[in-house]
Design a protein around this motif. Structure first.
Motif, short mmCIF file in Angstrom:
data_model
loop_
_atom_site.label_atom_id
_atom_site.label_comp_id
_atom_site.label_asym_id
_atom_site.label_seq_id
_atom_site.Cartn_x
_atom_site.Cartn_y
_atom_site.Cartn_z
N PRO A 237 0.84 -1.20 0.00
CA PRO A 237 0.00 0.00 0.00
C PRO A 237 0.87 1.26 0.00
O PRO A 237 2.04 1.18 0.38
CB PRO A 237 -0.79 -0.10 1.29
N PRO A 238 0.31 2.40 -0.40
CA PRO A 238 1.14 3.60 -0.53
C PRO A 238 1.68 4.09 0.81
O PRO A 238 1.18 3.73 1.88
CB PRO A 238 0.19 4.63 -1.14
N MET A 239 2.73 4.90 0.69
CA MET A 239 3.37 5.45 1.89
C MET A 239 2.37 6.31 2.68
O MET A 239 1.58 7.05 2.12
CB MET A 239 4.56 6.31 1.45
N ASN A 240 2.45 6.19 4.02
CA ASN A 240 1.64 7.06 4.89
C ASN A 240 2.28 8.43 4.95
O ASN A 240 3.50 8.55 5.02
CB ASN A 240 1.60 6.49 6.31
N MET A 241 1.46 9.48 4.92
CA MET A 241 2.02 10.83 4.96
C MET A 241 1.21 11.70 5.91
O MET A 241 -0.01 11.55 6.02
CB MET A 241 2.00 11.45 3.57
N ALA A 242 1.93 12.63 6.56
CA ALA A 242 1.24 13.58 7.43
C ALA A 242 2.06 14.86 7.51
O ALA A 242 3.29 14.83 7.46
CB ALA A 242 1.06 12.98 8.84
N ASP A 243 1.36 16.00 7.58
CA ASP A 243 2.04 17.29 7.70
C ASP A 243 2.64 17.44 9.09
O ASP A 243 2.05 17.01 10.08
CB ASP A 243 1.05 18.44 7.47
N VAL A 273 7.01 20.52 6.86
CA VAL A 273 7.43 19.34 6.12
C VAL A 273 6.28 18.35 6.01
O VAL A 273 5.25 18.51 6.68
CB VAL A 273 8.63 18.64 6.79
N VAL A 274 6.46 17.35 5.14
CA VAL A 274 5.54 16.21 5.09
C VAL A 274 6.34 15.00 5.53
O VAL A 274 7.42 14.73 5.00
CB VAL A 274 4.96 16.01 3.69
N PHE A 275 5.81 14.31 6.53
CA PHE A 275 6.47 13.14 7.07
C PHE A 275 5.90 11.91 6.36
O PHE A 275 4.69 11.79 6.19
CB PHE A 275 6.18 13.08 8.58
N GLY A 276 6.80 11.04 5.90
CA GLY A 276 6.33 9.84 5.20
C GLY A 276 6.89 8.58 5.84
O GLY A 276 8.06 8.53 6.20
N LEU A 277 6.03 7.56 6.00
CA LEU A 277 6.46 6.31 6.60
C LEU A 277 5.74 5.17 5.87
O LEU A 277 4.52 5.16 5.78
CB LEU A 277 6.09 6.29 8.09
N ARG A 278 6.52 4.23 5.33
CA ARG A 278 5.89 3.12 4.61
C ARG A 278 5.22 2.17 5.59
O ARG A 278 5.66 2.03 6.74
CB ARG A 278 6.93 2.36 3.79
N PRO A 279 4.18 1.47 5.13
CA PRO A 279 3.47 0.52 6.00
C PRO A 279 4.41 -0.53 6.59
O PRO A 279 4.19 -0.99 7.72
CB PRO A 279 2.44 -0.12 5.06
N ASP A 280 5.48 -0.88 5.84
CA ASP A 280 6.43 -1.87 6.36
C ASP A 280 7.13 -1.39 7.63
O ASP A 280 7.65 -2.20 8.40
CB ASP A 280 7.51 -2.17 5.31
N ASP A 281 7.21 -0.07 7.79
CA ASP A 281 7.96 0.48 8.91
C ASP A 281 7.05 0.89 10.07
O ASP A 281 7.46 1.59 10.97
CB ASP A 281 8.79 1.67 8.42
N PHE A 317 -5.08 -0.56 10.16
CA PHE A 317 -5.29 0.88 10.00
C PHE A 317 -5.40 1.52 11.37
O PHE A 317 -6.21 1.10 12.19
CB PHE A 317 -6.54 1.14 9.17
N VAL A 318 -4.53 2.51 11.59
CA VAL A 318 -4.50 3.17 12.90
C VAL A 318 -4.55 4.68 12.70
O VAL A 318 -4.26 5.19 11.62
CB VAL A 318 -3.22 2.81 13.68
N ASP A 319 -4.94 5.37 13.75
CA ASP A 319 -4.98 6.82 13.70
C ASP A 319 -3.68 7.36 14.28
O ASP A 319 -3.34 7.09 15.42
CB ASP A 319 -6.19 7.31 14.51
N LEU A 320 -2.92 8.10 13.44
CA LEU A 320 -1.65 8.66 13.90
C LEU A 320 -1.60 10.08 13.40
O LEU A 320 -1.77 10.32 12.20
CB LEU A 320 -0.49 7.83 13.32
N ALA A 321 -1.42 11.03 14.29
CA ALA A 321 -1.35 12.44 13.92
C ALA A 321 -2.58 12.84 13.11
O ALA A 321 -2.48 13.55 12.10
CB ALA A 321 -0.07 12.72 13.14
N ASP A 322 -3.73 12.37 13.52
CA ASP A 322 -5.00 12.70 12.86
C ASP A 322 -5.09 12.21 11.41
O ASP A 322 -5.91 12.70 10.64
CB ASP A 322 -5.29 14.21 12.89
N ARG A 324 -5.12 8.61 8.88
CA ARG A 324 -5.20 7.15 8.93
C ARG A 324 -3.92 6.57 8.35
O ARG A 324 -3.62 6.77 7.18
CB ARG A 324 -6.42 6.68 8.15
N PHE A 325 -3.14 5.90 9.17
CA PHE A 325 -1.90 5.27 8.74
C PHE A 325 -2.14 3.78 8.55
O PHE A 325 -2.92 3.17 9.27
CB PHE A 325 -0.80 5.47 9.79
N THR A 326 -1.45 3.23 7.55
CA THR A 326 -1.53 1.79 7.32
C THR A 326 -0.27 1.14 7.88
O THR A 326 0.84 1.61 7.62
CB THR A 326 -1.61 1.48 5.81
#
Lengths: 364, 298
Positions: A237-243, A273-281, A317-322, A324-326
């Motif tokens: 799935p695509p990378m999770n991103m949050a401002d 910045v935009v913070f990105g974290l792949r689901p694998d991590d 699927f979890v809620d992180l920094a408002d 939805r992160f995978t």
């Protein structure tokens, strides 16, 4: 086989700027995939290489020849179309030998070339049939056979697998890869499917809005995406991103959550910045990948909203920094929605992008 | 004991059979019968004289009949080929238009909206040696100072008739071929260009095989049309001068109504119909082949 060079290649359709001065070098025998969303200019670029579209500006070189104004037939290329584009009134054998017949080769030579290509693609028993009598996968093989019979300088593939069902697509992908390994052909392969690009290509060109976002090996575009767009496009799935905003020690998100600065990034305080974290991590404790740089792990308890079991793994699927992160759970166990689990965030593989330009801040 | 009744399927089909028999089968049999008699409209009792194949024997030795037959085949060949080539050209030009194509298609069909009789009158006027547009134009352009006898010289009259036929019916081909062009997928054309085809080769090996079924449908329709050609020729030359533009049906009509030799005319008509059937059968077999080749699926 030959090299292929695009320099400052431009294409306008009236006021619409479809391809905006792109540069690309394809080495002899290299397999390059052009990927991007619909309308990014990848197919237009391929059609310009083929000579099916005029170019507005720039140069296309095949080997040492500038082919800008040459008709398609003078470029010595082969193309495999999404719709296969077989000639319905010819048999499979005639379809494959057509290009040689047009070139005026004698019949014995044509028959030998067709027979060899048919053997390579295992379609010898189909040679006397017509395209209407073939299945989609068989037509795809014939289209590829027609391309290889010609022994061209460059192979062009225009989304060749997108009309096939998922199982057949996987099978044909493997065959294309084997074919390339054997023919050592120069290939430009257009697809919107990043899995095809990752598995097949030596290098991937990611395009967006007529520009090249990044050119790199599958490993590079996955692990060091040059921009937020590439990061979001490559990987499933695509990378999770949050401002977030940088602080003296790390990152602060809109909801007040703070994380340490990911290793490899050195960004001045107060930058958006935009913070990105792949689901694998992002994985529950004890269910993660042992990553090489797994030494920057942050741990936090998170509530699982939803889980998608896939058999060998489960997506959480979890809620992180408002947002939805995978997260990806390996060796999965059953997870019920609402369950609170301890998650590890492996920040050694995290990414930061500039909030305005979208460019990666790695090494900035 | 129950009364015997017709089985329901037979009973239900009977009305159709009776109607068809009354309006088609009986006249057909009657005309077939009369072709074996010396039936003359002026002497009705001759319909009862059986002469066997005498009419047919005369036809087969009648030079006028065979010349008219040959001329009909010639007209068919010349007109259909010209119409197909021109129709193909028109269709390919019209197909290029992305805007206004509907209007062009409508305009294309205008000639089909006129009665052939009117077309005949119009072309009779245009080819008139004194007041006709054609001679006027040729003279004004200084190409000739003669009054060319278009409808008086046998060869020229045949050409004039061909022009009228072609003008009135080229659109049949144009419309069918245009339909083919519009149904045709683009990808094989691009594949052909990449495969090394010149524009002509692309047309020859890819476009034309796809269009052939459409052209053959038009051929079939038009071959029936031209094989029964009568109206335009009747008006323009009436088979003249001195029978030099006589085709089958003008000859048959003359034999039947001017000479009142209905028995002979019917015999001729049966031979003419064989011609039509032969052409239709030929084009249908070609159509079948072309369709089998292109198949349903691209």
């Amino acid at each position: 086989m030959a090299t292929l060079t695009l320099s400052q290649l431009d294409k306008n359709y009236g006021a619409f700027h479809a391809v905006k001065g792109i540069d690309l070098d394809v080495a002899d025998g290299e397999f390059v995939a052009l990927v991007g969303p619909s309308g990014c200019g990848k197919s237009t670029t391929l059609r310009m290489i083929a000579g099916l579209e005029d170019i507005t500006g720039g140069d296309i070189r095949i080997g040492d020849r500038v082919v800008n104004d040459l008709a398609p037939r003078a470029r010595n290329i082969s193309m495999v179309f999404q719709s296969y584009a077989l000639y319905p009134h010819m048999t499979v054998g005639e379809n494959m030998g057509f290009t040689l017949k047009i070139a005026g080769r004698d019949k014995a030579e044509i028959d030998a070339a067709v027979a060899e290509a048919a053997r390579a693609l295992e379609i010898t028993q189909l040679l006397d049939r017509r395209p209407a009598q073939l299945s989609g996968g068989q037509r795809q093989r014939v289209a590829m056979g027609r391309a290889i019979v010609r022994d061209p300088d460059v192979f062009l593939f225009d989304e060749p697998l997108s009309n096939l069902d998922a199982k057949l697509r996987g099978q044909m992908r493997t065959e294309i890869k084997q074919l390339h390994a054997r023919l050592k052909a120069t290939v430009v392969y257009v697809t919107h499917d990043q899995v095809e690009a990752m598995t097949l290509a030596d290098r991937i060109v990611i395009m967006k809005d007529g520009n090249i976002e990044q050119v790199g090996t599958p490993d590079e575009v996955f692990n060091q995406p040059a921009s937020q767009f590439v990061a979001g496009f490559i990987g499933s799935p695509p990378m999770n991103m949050a401002d977030a905003v940088t602080t003296a020690t790390g990152l602060r998100f809109a909801n007040g959550l703070e994380l340490p600065m990911p290793p490899g990034f050195n960004v001045a305080e107060g930058r958006k910045v935009v913070f990105g974290l792949r689901p694998d991590d992002l994985y529950p404790e004890g269910h993660g990948i042992h990553s090489e740089g797994g030494h920057a792990v942050t741990t936090m308890d998170l509530t699982v909203d939803l889980s998608e079991p896939l058999g060998n793994e489960t997506l959480l699927f979890v809620d992180l920094a408002d947002k939805r992160f995978t997260g990806r759970m390996l060796n999965p166990r059953r997870v019920t929605p609402g369950e609170v689990m301890t998650f590890h965030l492996d920040l050694s593989n995290a990414h930061l992008f500039d909030a305005d330009s979208g460019l990666s801040l790695r090494g900035a | 004991m129950k009364a015997w009744r017709l089985p329901p399927p037979v009973l239900l089909l009977l009305p159709a059979v009776i109607v068809l028999a009354a309006i088609v089968l009986l006249p057909l049999l009657l005309s077939l019968y009369s072709s074996f008699t010396p039936f003359r409209l002026t002497r009705p009792e001759t319909i009862y004289d059986w002469v066997g194949f005498r009419n047919y024997e005369r036809i087969f030795t009648d030079a006028d009949f065979w010349i008219a037959f040959g001329r009909t085949v010639l007209l068919l060949t010349v007109a259909l080929n010209l119409e197909m080539i021109l129709g193909l050209g028109l269709a390919m030009l019209v197909e290029r238009f992305t805007r206004g194509q509907r209007i062009l298609r409508t305009i294309l069909m205008f000639p089909m909206m006129f009665s052939p009789i009117l077309v005949g009158f119009q072309f009779k006027f245009m080819f008139n040696d004194n007041v006709g547009l054609v001679n006027n134009a040729l003279q004004s352009l200084g190409l000739t100072d003669q009054a060319i006898p278009w409808l008086i010289d046998g060869t020229l009259a045949f050409i004039a008739i061909c022009v009228a036929e072609v003008w009135s019916s080229t659109s049949v081909f144009a419309i069918f071929i245009l339909a083919g062009l519009m149904a045709m997928p683009r990808d094989p054309l691009e594949a052909a260009r990449v495969d090394g085809c010149t524009p002509w080769q692309t047309f020859r090996y890819v476009t034309w095989p796809f269009l052939m079924p459409f052209a053959f449908i038009a051929m079939t329709i038009r071959s029936l049309d031209v094989a029964r050609a009568y109206d335009i020729i009747k008006i323009m030359t009436d088979g003249g001068p001195a029978g030099r533009t006589e085709v089958l049906w003008t000859l048959i009509a003359r034999t039947a109504y001017s000479d009142a030799r209905m028995g002979m005319a019917n015999a001729m008509a049966y031979v003419a119909i064989l011609l039509s059937i032969a052409f239709t059968a030929y084009f249908f077999s070609q159509l079948g082949k072309a369709r089998a080749q292109v198949a349903a699926d691209w």
